[in-house]
Design a protein around this motif. Structure first.
Motif, PDB file in Angstrom:
ATOM      1  N   CYS A  14       0.756  -1.501  -0.307  1.00 59.58           N
ATOM      2  CA  CYS A  14      -0.097   0.001  -0.136  1.00 59.58           C
ATOM      3  C   CYS A  14       0.916   0.933   0.193  1.00 59.58           C
ATOM      4  O   CYS A  14       1.565   1.258   1.304  1.00 59.58           O
ATOM      5  N   GLU A  15       0.471   2.285  -1.056  1.00 60.23           N
ATOM      6  CA  GLU A  15       1.622   3.223  -0.551  1.00 60.23           C
ATOM      7  C   GLU A  15       0.670   4.748  -0.701  1.00 60.23           C
ATOM      8  O   GLU A  15      -0.220   4.682  -1.846  1.00 60.23           O
ATOM      9  N   GLY A  16       1.125   5.312   0.147  1.00 63.76           N
ATOM     10  CA  GLY A  16       0.362   6.758   0.622  1.00 63.76           C
ATOM     11  C   GLY A  16      -1.417   6.979   0.598  1.00 63.76           C
ATOM     12  O   GLY A  16      -1.919   7.165  -0.774  1.00 63.76           O
ATOM     13  N   LEU A  17      -1.517   5.740   1.376  1.00 63.84           N
ATOM     14  CA  LEU A  17      -3.513   5.848   0.621  1.00 63.84           C
ATOM     15  C   LEU A  17      -3.950   6.698   1.695  1.00 63.84           C
ATOM     16  O   LEU A  17      -3.683   6.522   3.023  1.00 63.84           O
ATOM     17  N   HIS A  18      -4.751   7.400   1.245  1.00 64.20           N
ATOM     18  CA  HIS A  18      -5.825   8.718   2.016  1.00 64.20           C
ATOM     19  C   HIS A  18      -7.348   8.294   1.671  1.00 64.20           C
ATOM     20  O   HIS A  18      -7.819   7.609   0.699  1.00 64.20           O
ATOM     21  N   LEU A  19      -7.900   8.632   2.473  1.00 61.70           N
ATOM     22  CA  LEU A  19      -9.588   8.396   2.488  1.00 61.70           C
ATOM     23  C   LEU A  19     -10.176   9.240   4.089  1.00 61.70           C
ATOM     24  O   LEU A  19      -9.895   8.615   5.571  1.00 61.70           O
ATOM     25  N   SER A  20     -11.355   9.984   3.292  1.00 60.30           N
ATOM     26  CA  SER A  20     -11.462  10.624   4.274  1.00 60.30           C
ATOM     27  C   SER A  20     -13.342  10.163   4.082  1.00 60.30           C
ATOM     28  O   SER A  20     -13.541   9.752   2.568  1.00 60.30           O
ATOM     29  N   TYR A  21     -13.849  10.691   5.119  1.00 59.70           N
ATOM     30  CA  TYR A  21     -15.966  10.485   5.302  1.00 59.70           C
ATOM     31  C   TYR A  21     -16.033  11.705   5.446  1.00 59.70           C
ATOM     32  O   TYR A  21     -16.376  11.750   6.474  1.00 59.70           O
ATOM     33  N   GLY A  22     -16.198  12.470   4.745  1.00 55.50           N
ATOM     34  CA  GLY A  22     -16.192  14.240   5.142  1.00 55.50           C
ATOM     35  C   GLY A  22     -15.249  14.336   5.198  1.00 55.50           C
ATOM     36  O   GLY A  22     -14.277  14.533   5.334  1.00 55.50           O
ATOM     37  N   PRO A  23     -15.246  15.600   7.025  1.00 54.59           N
ATOM     38  CA  PRO A  23     -14.295  15.963   7.227  1.00 54.59           C
ATOM     39  C   PRO A  23     -13.205  15.089   8.044  1.00 54.59           C
ATOM     40  O   PRO A  23     -12.247  15.246   8.828  1.00 54.59           O
ATOM     41  N   VAL A  24     -13.885  13.826   8.466  1.00 51.76           N
ATOM     42  CA  VAL A  24     -13.429  12.536   9.218  1.00 51.76           C
ATOM     43  C   VAL A  24     -12.094  12.397   7.985  1.00 51.76           C
ATOM     44  O   VAL A  24     -12.502  11.473   7.598  1.00 51.76           O
ATOM     45  N   VAL A  25     -11.069  12.320   9.170  1.00 48.84           N
ATOM     46  CA  VAL A  25      -9.960  11.304   7.855  1.00 48.84           C
ATOM     47  C   VAL A  25      -9.668  10.232   8.768  1.00 48.84           C
ATOM     48  O   VAL A  25      -9.306   9.747   9.454  1.00 48.84           O
ATOM     49  N   VAL A  26      -9.735   9.279   7.984  1.00 48.88           N
ATOM     50  CA  VAL A  26      -9.673   7.364   8.221  1.00 48.88           C
ATOM     51  C   VAL A  26      -8.531   6.464   7.759  1.00 48.88           C
ATOM     52  O   VAL A  26      -7.657   6.032   8.511  1.00 48.88           O
TER      53      VAL A  26
END
Length: 362
Positions: A8-20
Motif C-alpha cells: 500500500c502506497e500513500g493511501l488517503h481516505l476521508s468520510y467528510g471531514p473525518v480522515v480515516v
C-alpha cells in the motif's frame, strides 16, 4: 500456492471531514502473516477493505505482487479472500452450500465444485457437518466454515477482519493456533486485523501499529515490544509505566534525569536529549524489581522507596501496583507457590534497570 506480496502506497481516505487513512504505506512479504493492530477507529478495518476493493481510497495505490490494482477491481479479480468479523454465513444454506457459494457464482463445473468443497471441508475438519446449517454449529465451527468458504476460492491473499472477536477466550486461543497452523501449511499471504495485542503478538510475523489513520511503527512483535518508536506504541503494545521527566545532563554514557516526586535517575542513552529537555521515561513492569524495604540492594539497579497499594494475580506472575512518591507504577514479579512476600500496604524498594528505560521527547 503462489506466494505474493501486498503493498500500500500513500493511501488517503476521508468520510467528510473525518480522515480515516492518512498516507498509509506498508508492504508485506510473500507468504507473511501480517497483523494490523490498533484501537477502535484507527483505520485498520478500513485499510483491509481498501485492499479487498470494498472501499476506495481517494489517493494512493494498492499492488499485489507488483501489479497495481484498479480502484474498481472486485475482490475476486484481485485474488483476495476476506473473512468478516460476523462470519456472514447464509443461515438458510447448509455448510456445504455456504462453502460452495463463491464457486457457484463463478459458474464452475459441478464436479469441480464438489471436489474442491470436499477437500476444504476435510481440511477444516468439517466434512461430517456438511449437511448442517449455521444455526446448528458452535462458534468455532462457524468460524471454520467462514474460513473454508474463503479458502475454497483459492485466493492468493487472505484478509481477516477480527475473525476471532466473537469467540470466548478458550475458543479464541484454540482457533488462534488453528489459524496460524493453517496459514503456515498453506503459505498464503495473510493480513489480519485485530485490536487485541495478544493475538497480534502471538501470531504475526510482523505488525503494523495504527493510530488515527497513520502507521506508527512496523516491526516484529519483539522489536515493537522492546524498541517502541513512539509513546503511543510503547503504551499500546504491552503495559508501560510512563513517567514525565526532565534531562539534567549527559555524563558517562548515561542520561541524568530528574523525575518530579522521585528525584534524580540515571539511565542508559545517548546525547540526543539536551539539558533541560522534557522527556517521557518509559519502563516495562518486568524491567523493575521489588525487594523488601530493608533488603540488600543490587548495585546494578537504581532504587526508590515505595509502598504496595494493590496486587493483581496473573498466574505466571503477579503485578504489584506500587506508590512511589506521586506515581503509581506497575511491577511484574514471577509467581512462586506460596504467599507473596510483598503484601498490600507493605513498604518495598523498587529497582530500575537503567538499560531498560526508553526515553521519548515531549
Amino acid at each position: 500456492m503462489n506466494r505474493v506480496s501486498v503493498s500500500c502506497e500513500g493511501l488517503h481516505l476521508s468520510y467528510g471531514p473525518v480522515v480515516v487513512l492518512d498516507g498509509v504505506s506498508l508492504t508485506t512479504a510473500p507468504g507473511e502473516f501480517f497483523a494490523l493492530l490498533g484501537p477502535s477507529g484507527s483505520g485498520k478495518s478500513t485499510l483491509l477493505r481498501v485492499i479487498a476493493g470494498f472501499a476506495r481510497a481517494r489517493a494512493g495505490r494498492v499492488c499485489i505482487d507488483g501489479r497495481e490494482l484498479r480502484p474498481d477491481e472486485p475482490a475476486w479479480a484481485r485474488g483476495v479472500g476476506m473473512v468478516f468479523q460476523d462470519h456472514a454465513l447464509w443461515p438458510h444454506l447448509t455448510v456445504r452450500d455456504n462453502v460452495a457459494f463463491g464457486l457457484v457464482e463463478r459458474r464452475l463445473p459441478r464436479r469441480d465444485i464438489d471436489r474442491r468443497v470436499g477437500e476444504v471441508l476435510d481440511q477444516m475438519a468439517m466434512g461430517a457437518l456438511a449437511a448442517r446449517r449455521p444455526g446448528e454449529l458452535s462458534g468455532g465451527q462457524r468460524q471454520r466454515v467462514a474460513l473454508a468458504r474463503t479458502l475454497v476460492t483459492q485466493p492468493t491473499v487472505l484478509l481477516l477482519d477480527e475473525p476471532l472477536s466473537s469467540l470466548d477466550r478458550a475458543l479464541r486461543l484454540q482457533m488462534r493456533q488453528e489459524l496460524l497452523a493453517l496459514q503456515r501449511r498453506l503459505g498464503i499471504t495473510t493480513i489480519f486485523v485485530t485490536h487485541d495485542q495478544d493475538e497480534a503478538m502471538t501470531t504475526a510475523d510482523r505488525i503494523a501499529v495504527l493510530d488515527e489513520g497513520r502507521v506508527q511503527q512496523i516491526g516484529t512483535p519483539i522489536a515493537l515490544y522492546d524498541y517502541p518508536a513512539t509513546p503511543f506504541v510503547a503504551s499500546f503494545v504491552g503495559t508501560m509505566n510512563m513517567l514525565a521527566a526532565q534531562v539534567r545532563d549527559f555524563r558517562g554514557g548515561k542520561v541524568q534525569l530528574t523525575v518530579p516526586g522521585w528525584g534524580d535517575l540515571a539511565v542508559e542513552g545517548d546525547a540526543d536529549f539536551a539539558p533541560g529537555r522534557a522527556v517521557t521515561a518509559a519502563i516495562r513492569p518486568q524491567a523493575l524489581r521489588l525487594e523488601v524495604a530493608d533488603a540488600q540492594q543490587d548495585a546494578r539497579y537504581s532504587w526508590l522507596p515505595g509502598q504496595v497499594s494493590s496486587i493483581e494475580f496473573h498466574g505466571a506472575f503477579a503485578r504489584y501496583w506500587v506508590q512511589v512518591g506521586p506515581h503509581a507504577v506497575a511491577v511484574d514479579q514471577p509467581h512462586h507457590a506460596g504467599l507473596s512476600k510483598f503484601p498490600a500496604g507493605g513498604d518495598v524498594s523498587v529497582g530500575i534497570d537503567p538499560a531498560l528505560v526508553r526515553l521519548f521527547a515531549r
